[in-house]
Scaffold this motif. Structure first.
Motif, PDB file in Angstrom:
ATOM      1  N   SER A  15       0.840  -1.188   0.000  1.00 39.85           N
ATOM      2  CA  SER A  15       0.000   0.000   0.000  1.00 39.85           C
ATOM      3  C   SER A  15       0.869   1.229   0.000  1.00 39.85           C
ATOM      4  N   CYS A  17       0.894   5.537   1.160  1.00 34.76           N
ATOM      5  CA  CYS A  17       0.172   6.551   1.914  1.00 34.76           C
ATOM      6  C   CYS A  17       0.752   7.901   1.590  1.00 34.76           C
ATOM      7  N   TYR A  24       4.327  10.751  -1.605  1.00 31.47           N
ATOM      8  CA  TYR A  24       3.892   9.375  -1.439  1.00 31.47           C
ATOM      9  C   TYR A  24       5.043   8.496  -0.990  1.00 31.47           C
ATOM     10  N   GLU A 238       1.084  10.810  -7.515  1.00 33.40           N
ATOM     11  CA  GLU A 238       1.511   9.477  -7.090  1.00 33.40           C
ATOM     12  C   GLU A 238       2.439   8.849  -8.122  1.00 33.40           C
ATOM     13  N   LEU A 261      -0.250  -2.409  -6.022  1.00 34.10           N
ATOM     14  CA  LEU A 261      -1.032  -1.781  -4.964  1.00 34.10           C
ATOM     15  C   LEU A 261      -2.489  -2.228  -5.063  1.00 34.10           C
ATOM     16  N   LEU A 263      -6.397  -2.124  -4.809  1.00 35.46           N
ATOM     17  CA  LEU A 263      -7.391  -1.039  -4.811  1.00 35.46           C
ATOM     18  C   LEU A 263      -8.779  -1.662  -4.716  1.00 35.46           C
ATOM     19  N   GLY A 264      -9.118  -2.194  -3.558  1.00 30.54           N
ATOM     20  CA  GLY A 264     -10.402  -2.869  -3.432  1.00 30.54           C
ATOM     21  C   GLY A 264     -10.428  -4.098  -4.308  1.00 30.54           C
ATOM     22  N   GLN A 266      -9.747  -4.024  -7.439  1.00 34.24           N
ATOM     23  CA  GLN A 266      -8.834  -3.801  -8.547  1.00 34.24           C
ATOM     24  C   GLN A 266      -7.388  -3.756  -8.048  1.00 34.24           C
ATOM     25  N   THR A 267      -6.485  -3.680  -9.013  1.00 37.54           N
ATOM     26  CA  THR A 267      -5.057  -3.619  -8.702  1.00 37.54           C
ATOM     27  C   THR A 267      -4.424  -2.507  -9.511  1.00 37.54           C
ATOM     28  N   ARG A 268      -3.584  -1.709  -8.860  1.00 35.41           N
ATOM     29  CA  ARG A 268      -2.783  -0.712  -9.576  1.00 35.41           C
ATOM     30  C   ARG A 268      -1.363  -1.239  -9.690  1.00 35.41           C
ATOM     31  N   VAL A 321      -4.204  -0.288 -14.417  1.00 35.83           N
ATOM     32  CA  VAL A 321      -5.232  -0.685 -13.458  1.00 35.83           C
ATOM     33  C   VAL A 321      -6.028  -1.824 -14.068  1.00 35.83           C
TER      34      VAL A 321
END
Length: 322
Positions: A15, A17, A24, A238, A261, A263-264, A266-268, A321
């Motif tokens: 992740s 932040c 970032y 970012e 990363l 994303l719920g 999904q994936t980044r 994504v």
């Protein structure tokens, strides 16, 4: 030919932040993977697969033989590593029909032009090719997996690592297949009409070809940069952070790994676009670019920022994504 099992080397950042003072930051995690990868694999993908794609390209669209075919012409059951390395390097250091082992490929595609490679890169590529089959190494999920018994008793952390590893493989597949499509079309444009025509190709065709791969993979695929040429490719905050992160890894002598990363649902996915000698024809320092090419860049991209690079610099990243 000797075949050994090679593991995909991936660093997963679970992740990110936003830090108000530093931008970032990649959150450190005990789940990060750091499996050693043969350095020749990355060099092969970066410098060779644009023309010598291992798979996924129809014969009519090829501009050079696939790497597995090259490998088969240079290596048989009686070929020593020393003999293969000598023949392989001798041809690449001075391509000539007299020493070529693939006369049929020369008839079909023409003699390979001389290419400048980073120091020691050819030796590492040769070492990798002698020990590995490129087809096995470019099929995500098709390699040597764990058997049922080895999966028994896996903890939650191991399952998470495997999930992230698979997502990194998917992201790499999307990035490299798009790079392959763009690169082969670009090389064809250069071979037919030179660098000026290649600039016009990029201006008109790069976005539609990328959209074609987005539709194929059902993903959002972008090439973004902090020094963009096309305004549509400008990196957000970012993405700029990860451009700097990848460059820092290269400056430290590390082989940059993909960033994944969640994303719920999904994936980044982020992966660096690193310059080589061919990139510098259009992205190098202004005093090294042909004047006609510079004029064409100014004509097509009045607000261009994408020059001034040297080899082995991060020109941008794949931002995907899925």
């Amino acid at each position: 030919m000797k075949l050994v099992i090679a593991a995909l080397s991936i660093l997963f950042l679970l992740s990110s932040c936003k830090n108000k003072s530093e931008g970032y930051e990649a959150q450190e995690t005990n789940d990060a993977l750091a499996i050693v990868e043969h350095p020749g694999k990355k060099l092969l993908e970066t410098h060779c697969y644009v023309c010598h794609a291992p798979q996924g390209v129809g014969h009519d669209n090829r501009i050079a033989p696939p790497m597995a075919m090259v490998q088969n012409h240079y290596i048989n059951s009686n070929t020593s590593k020393e003999a293969f390395t000598k023949d392989f390097l001798t041809f690449l250091e001075k391509p000539s029909e007299d020493i070529a082992k693939m006369p049929g490929a020369i008839r079909n595609f023409g003699l390979m032009p001389y290419q400048k490679f980073p120091q020691d890169a050819l030796e590492q590529i040769a070492d990798y090719l002698y020990e590995h089959n490129p087809l096995d190494e470019t099929r995500p999920g098709q390699g040597k997996g764990m058997g049922r018994g080895m999966r028994r008793g896996m903890g939650q952390n191991d399952t998470l690592k495997n999930t992230l590893e698979r997502k990194a493989e998917i992201g790499l597949e999307y990035a490299l297949s798009t790079k392959q499509l763009l690169g082969q079309n670009l090389m064809t444009a250069i071979q037919k009409e030179g660098t000026l025509h290649a600039l016009e190709f990029c201006n008109i065709e790069a976005m539609p070809l990328t959209k074609q791969m987005e539709d194929k993979h059902d993903a959002v695929i972008k090439r973004v940069s902090d020094k963009n040429r096309n305004p549509n490719n400008a990196a957000n905050e970012e993405e700029q952070y990860y451009i700097a992160y990848f460059q820092e890894q290269i400056d430290l002598g590390n082989d940059p790994k993909p960033v994944v990363l969640p994303l719920g649902n999904q994936t980044r996915f982020y992966y660096p676009i690193v310059t080589n000698s061919m990139c510098l024809q259009c992205h190098g320092k202004p005093n090294t670019i042909d004047l006609k090419v510079l004029d064409k860049i100014k004509e097509l991209y009045p607000n261009d920022l994408a020059t001034g690079y040297e080899e082995n610099e991060v020109r941008g990243i794949w931002s995907i994504v899925f």
